[in-house]
Write a protein that holds these residues in place. Structure first.
Motif: not given
Length: 567
Positions: A334-363
């Motif tokens: 029945a023990e209550v947590a003194a505070e809500v624990k949170s964990v930051t999700a670690s998501v692999l978020d590598e840039p897409l190939p060629g994303a740095d060279e992307a040109g201007p947005p296509c309308e």
């Protein structure tokens, strides 16, 4: 009335027989509806103090569910919402109590009060020491009635636990009774209802509530509350309950036990939402909630609603409430947590190939994606309606989340078509739960791989991408055209697109053919027997209703087609 019962007059006995049949630690008296701890010594001289409670049935798991070492020695069950007879209570005392006596824990209702007290007196005449503790924890009527006339409700369960734990430690009757009385005086409860319950012998709800109404301050016998209110957000309801409780029980600076009790018809999701707010608000009020329980502890048949009980703790009560018990349904911790624990999700978020060279947005890409998002938002009600008829009803909400995710794509996502589809797939994977998210994410990823990574993208490339998307969904989901899924719009559209290009039509004309084919697929899906997804569980009951996933596909294809016609 729809209930899983036989004869309403035999329901209580059959319920007790089922409970005892499931639990080798319980026994049922032959002539009375009394459940007893089967480990009770046969020799009365060897018996500890007996803790006995009970009342009308319909409050399960109270009271028979709490029979076992560390809680109740016996529970006496009356008919639904009806006090048990004097003879039944006396039979329980005589069956369980030895020279060390018995403690009766009684909810403060007139019938229970009279019958348990008279049974106690008759037991005393027979030489059995008996103490009676009345629980009057309901605060709803405190403004109009003195405390001694308040009802006994869910807080009674905490008194059971304290008394039973005290007995398990070998304490004598007088000390067990004193601890139980102290607990009863230190607990307060407030309840709310979202609807009525139906007593089996009556066959109709005890009262009526509108779809937008709730009752504050009800008891546990299907009766009305103290006042009606319009339906409110859960946090507002909890704050109102705590306001009533804090007026009856000083909580500032106190260590508290918090019992969030379902009345029988409230899902665990909603009870947890109530618990979340209760703990937060109590801390704001200067209290320290240290013990907590959440679930169905004392119900009112199938009533939707809940009650909130607060018990002010001292060292002894806290120790007894957390001591072990052999009662199966009592939470292990029945023990209550003194505070809500949170964990930051670690998501692999590598840039897409060629994303740095992307040109201007296509309308044109931006316009198409914006059109798809708008179409999904506009279709929420329709898609919800279709999915409710054949699934769980969440498709409309899922497509709105998809639209929101698409609208948040940065300009850098629109530099090249292949990158745009891949980034859109990533966004939908994170935004949509259930099956739609993986399907769309996988389809968009495969479609992006079918497009050239640089240079012009021809209509034939888009046709290959559309086919790749359909193949991906078939691969991951196992369905095929004709199984009543999104493929019944996507595959005909892909085939029509390829066929029109082969005929020599230009890209716009060919894509218009694809949209027409998708809508024909949607119409055909209404005549298909479902083989995949939740619709498969319903079989022919969904016939005549188009598949929601297929219609969603047709709508976003149509949106793309219209956006391409803009200049």
């Amino acid at each position: 009335m729809k209930k899983l019962i036989n004869d309403p007059r035999g329901s209580v006995r059959e319920m007790l027989e089922g409970m005892v049949a499931l639990h080798p630690g319980l026994a049922l008296m032959d002539e009375e509806n009394v459940v007893i701890d089967a480990s009770l010594p046969e020799d009365p001289e060897r018996r500890s103090v007996a803790v006995i409670s009970g009342g009308g049935s319909g409050h399960e798991p109270a009271h028979a569910g709490y029979v076992g070492r560390g809680m109740l020695t016996a529970a006496v069950a009356g008919d639904v919402f009806t006090s048990p007879s004097v003879d039944a209570v006396l039979a329980a005392i005589l069956a369980c109590a030895g020279p060390r006596g018995a403690l009766l824990v009684v909810k403060n209702y007139t019938g229970d009060r009279l019958n348990f007290r008279l049974a106690a007196e008759l037991a005393r005449v027979r030489g059995i020491p008996v103490e009676v503790v009345m629980v009057a924890d309901d605060v709803a009527l405190r403004d109009s009635l003195p405390r001694e006339q308040s009802r006994g409700v869910a807080g009674t369960v905490l008194v059971h636990k304290i008394a039973g734990a005290a007995v398990a430690r070998g304490l004598p009757l007088e000390e067990v009774a004193a601890l139980a009385r102290g607990a009863a005086e230190s607990v307060a409860t407030m309840g709310i209802s979202l609807g009525a319950c139906t007593v089996p012998a009556v066959g109709r709800p005890g009262f009526e509530l509108g779809d937008d109404e709730i009752e504050f301050g009800l008891g546990i016998h299907g009766e009305k509350g103290v006042r009606k209110s319009a339906m409110l957000p859960a946090d507002t309801i909890v704050d109102s309950m705590l306001e009533s409780l804090s007026q009856a029980l000083s909580v500032k600076g106190c260590r508290l036990g918090v019992l969030v009790n379902g009345l029988g018809g409230t899902p665990p999701m909603e009870l947890a939402i109530v618990a979340r707010r209760a703990l937060t608000r109590l801390r704001e009020l200067g209290a320290e909630p240290v013990l907590g329980w959440c679930g169905n502890f004392m119900t009112a048949l199938e009533m939707p609603g809940c009650s909130l009980s607060l018990m002010v703790l001292d060292e002894a009560r806290e120790d007894l409430l957390t001591s072990p018990t052999e009662v199966r349904i009592w939470p292990g911790s029945a023990e209550v947590a003194a505070e809500v624990k949170s964990v930051t999700a670690s998501v692999l978020d590598e840039p897409l190939p060629g994303a740095d060279e992307a040109g201007p947005p296509c309308e044109r890409l931006q316009r198409a994606v914006a059109a798809v998002a708008s179409a999904m938002v506009a279709s929420e009600e329709r898609l919800t309606e279709l999915d409710s008829a054949a699934g769980d009803g969440d498709l409309g909400a899922s497509m709105v989340r998809a639209a929101q995710a698409l609208r948040k794509l940065p300009d850098s996502a629109f530099g090249a078509p292949a990158d745009c589809l891949a980034r859109a797939g990533e966004a939908l994977r994170r935004a949509i739960g259930g099956s739609s998210g993986p399907f769309y994410a996988f389809a968009l990823l495969r479609a992006s791989q079918a497009l050239p990574s640089e240079g012009e993208v021809a209509a034939q490339d888009w046709a290959r991408a559309l086919k790749a998307a359909g193949d991906a969904i078939a691969e991951i989901g196992g369905a095929a055209p004709g199984d009543r899924t999104m493929l019944d719009a996507l595959v005909p559209a892909s085939q029509a697109f390829e066929a029109a290009l082969a005929e020599g039509l230009d890209g716009s004309q060919a894509f218009a053919r694809a949209v027409e084919a998708a809508w024909r697929g949607v119409e055909a899906s209404a005549r298909m027997h479902p083989r995949f997804g939740r619709a498969a569980y319903l079989g022919d009951r969904v016939m005549g209703v188009p598949d929601g996933g297929a219609e969603a596909v047709a709508k976003w294809l149509e949106a793309i087609d219209r956006s391409c016609g803009q200049r």
